[in-house]
Design a protein around this motif. Structure first.
Motif, short mmCIF file in Angstrom:
data_model
loop_
_atom_site.label_atom_id
_atom_site.label_comp_id
_atom_site.label_asym_id
_atom_site.label_seq_id
_atom_site.Cartn_x
_atom_site.Cartn_y
_atom_site.Cartn_z
N GLU A 73 0.82 -1.20 0.00
CA GLU A 73 0.00 0.00 0.00
C GLU A 73 0.86 1.27 0.00
O GLU A 73 0.49 2.27 -0.60
CB GLU A 73 -0.94 0.00 1.20
CG GLU A 73 -2.02 -1.07 1.12
CD GLU A 73 -2.86 -0.94 -0.14
OE1 GLU A 73 -3.23 0.20 -0.50
OE2 GLU A 73 -3.15 -1.97 -0.76
N LEU A 74 2.00 1.22 0.68
CA LEU A 74 2.92 2.36 0.62
C LEU A 74 3.40 2.60 -0.80
O LEU A 74 3.46 3.75 -1.27
CB LEU A 74 4.12 2.12 1.55
CG LEU A 74 3.86 2.23 3.05
CD1 LEU A 74 5.07 1.74 3.83
CD2 LEU A 74 3.54 3.67 3.43
N ALA A 75 3.71 1.53 -1.49
CA ALA A 75 4.15 1.67 -2.88
C ALA A 75 3.05 2.24 -3.75
O ALA A 75 3.29 3.08 -4.63
CB ALA A 75 4.60 0.30 -3.40
N THR A 76 1.81 1.81 -3.52
CA THR A 76 0.68 2.33 -4.29
C THR A 76 0.53 3.84 -4.08
O THR A 76 0.16 4.58 -5.01
CB THR A 76 -0.62 1.61 -3.89
OG1 THR A 76 -0.48 0.22 -4.17
CG2 THR A 76 -1.82 2.16 -4.65
N LEU A 77 0.82 4.29 -2.86
CA LEU A 77 0.76 5.72 -2.56
C LEU A 77 1.97 6.48 -3.11
O LEU A 77 1.99 7.71 -3.06
CB LEU A 77 0.67 5.94 -1.05
CG LEU A 77 -0.62 5.52 -0.36
CD1 LEU A 77 -0.48 5.65 1.16
CD2 LEU A 77 -1.81 6.36 -0.85
N GLY A 78 2.96 5.77 -3.60
CA GLY A 78 4.17 6.41 -4.10
C GLY A 78 5.09 6.85 -2.99
O GLY A 78 5.88 7.79 -3.16
N CYS A 79 5.02 6.18 -1.84
CA CYS A 79 5.80 6.57 -0.67
C CYS A 79 6.90 5.54 -0.39
O CYS A 79 6.71 4.34 -0.62
CB CYS A 79 4.91 6.69 0.56
SG CYS A 79 3.62 7.95 0.40
N GLY A 80 8.02 6.02 0.14
CA GLY A 80 9.13 5.12 0.43
C GLY A 80 9.90 5.46 1.69
O GLY A 80 10.97 4.89 1.95
N ARG A 81 9.36 6.42 2.48
CA ARG A 81 10.05 6.82 3.71
C ARG A 81 9.02 7.01 4.83
O ARG A 81 8.65 8.13 5.18
CB ARG A 81 10.87 8.10 3.50
CG ARG A 81 11.97 7.96 2.44
CD ARG A 81 12.78 9.24 2.30
NE ARG A 81 13.44 9.61 3.54
CZ ARG A 81 14.59 9.09 3.97
NH1 ARG A 81 15.20 8.15 3.25
NH2 ARG A 81 15.13 9.48 5.11
N ALA A 82 8.55 5.91 5.37
CA ALA A 82 7.45 5.95 6.33
C ALA A 82 7.94 6.23 7.74
O ALA A 82 8.99 5.75 8.16
CB ALA A 82 6.69 4.63 6.30
N CYS A 123 5.53 9.90 4.57
CA CYS A 123 4.21 9.35 4.85
C CYS A 123 4.15 8.89 6.30
O CYS A 123 5.18 8.81 6.98
CB CYS A 123 3.88 8.18 3.91
SG CYS A 123 5.04 6.82 4.05
N LEU A 124 2.94 8.58 6.76
CA LEU A 124 2.70 8.21 8.15
C LEU A 124 1.97 6.88 8.20
O LEU A 124 1.02 6.67 7.45
CB LEU A 124 1.85 9.29 8.83
CG LEU A 124 2.40 10.72 8.75
CD1 LEU A 124 1.28 11.73 8.96
CD2 LEU A 124 3.49 10.91 9.78
N VAL A 125 2.43 6.01 9.10
CA VAL A 125 1.75 4.73 9.32
C VAL A 125 1.41 4.65 10.81
O VAL A 125 2.32 4.59 11.65
CB VAL A 125 2.62 3.53 8.91
CG1 VAL A 125 1.89 2.22 9.21
CG2 VAL A 125 2.98 3.61 7.43
N ALA A 126 0.13 4.69 11.14
CA ALA A 126 -0.31 4.63 12.54
C ALA A 126 -0.74 3.22 12.88
O ALA A 126 -1.64 2.67 12.24
CB ALA A 126 -1.46 5.61 12.77
#
Length: 344
Positions: A16-25, A78-81
């Motif tokens: 899901e991070l990849a789908t959002l285009g994020c790589g530094r959570a 990005c943020l992962v809670a």
């Protein structure tokens, strides 16, 4: 938002991070979830650049400031809670300040992940705001993560979720679609919670409860809330009472306060509980789950009840019954002593 629901779905976080285009959570949690947060960091590998495990109840602004500094130093995108309302609330507070996308991974039934609402506490005063800027982009519901939630925490968290649906039924902007979802949410949780308390490993009950939490949280995000939520925010922000147990204690009394002014809602709540009374059905459910009976047990000082009334009356939410100081005082007195709810 994108919603993923199932068992073992935590493994999809990286995807899901990849789908959002994020790589530094930046992974967020409370101190109690620190081990799980670091395990998620290991799972994500280089995609996670930092962990912050100091999320706290009622989202204190000073904690948010520390997390924001950690975010900037790490260069997170990005943020992962991971956790309940405390971790998810912190992610929302950071998203509001930075515009970063969020993935919410709930481990309780609070329902905050499904709402555009952020509550924050500053100098002992809790305020809330509603903005789409704090909605997570993705929610990952993993039933397996709730299996270790202790029975008492499951009960209070579930009662907290039920409160969202209850107040949605008599909201000023209530509508038939949300009211149907509210009744479904109450029914699912009222059916699941007693089974969870007697057998915490009941996967079907856990699944029902997590669905109920999503349904109730969606109701909270769609329509306004009333006196119950106002009182919970007042008591939580000003007296540092635990969030979910405060909801569990107050809910039957708030419903009793409104009973004569929202008869249709009371019928639907009672029906969802298989009870002849909305207020007493909620009270009996809470008692059967073993949640604290009164505010006194949560650490509320009796001398603070008058201050709570003053704060609640000073800036009231809309409510089907006018907010009257004498009635609110009696409501809080009943809740303080853990009495059976009485029509106020």
């Amino acid at each position: 938002m994108r919603v993923i629901f199932g068992a073992g779905t935590l493994t999809r976080t990286g995807e899901e991070l990849a789908t959002l285009g994020c790589g530094r959570a930046l992974v967020l949690s409370t101190p109690e979830q620190e081990e799980a947060a670091h395990a998620l960091k290991e799972r994500l590998g280089s995609t996670c650049v930092a962990v912050f495990t100091q999320a706290a109840m009622h989202t204190p602004v000073e904690v948010t400031a520390r997390a924001l500094e950690r975010l900037k130093v790490a260069g997170a995108d990005c943020l992962v809670a991971l956790g309940g309302g405390s971790a998810i609330g912190l992610a929302k507070a950071l998203a509001l300040r930075t515009g970063l996308p969020q993935i919410a991974i709930p481990t309780t039934y609070a329902g905050s992940e499904a709402t555009p609402i952020l509550g924050q506490t500053d100098s002992g005063v809790k305020t809330t705001q509603r903005t789409p800027d704090v909605l997570p982009e993705v929610i990952i519901y993993d039933v397996d993560l709730t299996l270790t939630l202790p029975p008492l925490l499951s009960a209070t968290s579930g009662m907290n979720a039920i409160a969202h649906a209850v107040e949605a039924l008599y909201a000023r902007d209530a509508n038939p679609v949300i009211s149907l979802l509210a009744e479904q949410g109450i029914t699912a949780l009222a059916r699941a919670l007693p089974r969870i308390v007697s057998n915490p490993g009941d996967i079907d009950a856990r699944s029902d409860a997590l669905f109920g939490a999503w349904a109730c949280g969606t109701c909270l995000g769609a329509v306004g809330m009333s006196v119950h939520h106002k009182l919970c925010h007042t008591l939580g922000g000003s007296f540092d009472l635990p969030h979910a147990p405060t909801h569990a204690v107050l809910l039957p009394h708030a419903v009793a306060y409104n009973a004569g002014h929202a008869p249709d809602a009371m019928v639907r709540i009672a029906r969802a509980l298989s009870s002849d009374s909305a207020a007493h059905g909620l009270y009996r459910l809470a008692r059967s789950l073993g949640v604290p009976a009164g505010l006194k047990e949560l650490g509320m000082p009796e001398a603070g009840l008058d201050d709570a009334v003053r704060l609640a009356v000073a800036a009231p939410y809309w409510n089907p019954r006018p907010i009257e100081a004498a009635g609110i005082r009696r409501l809080l007195d009943n809740a303080f002593h853990g009495r059976s709810p009485a029509t106020v």
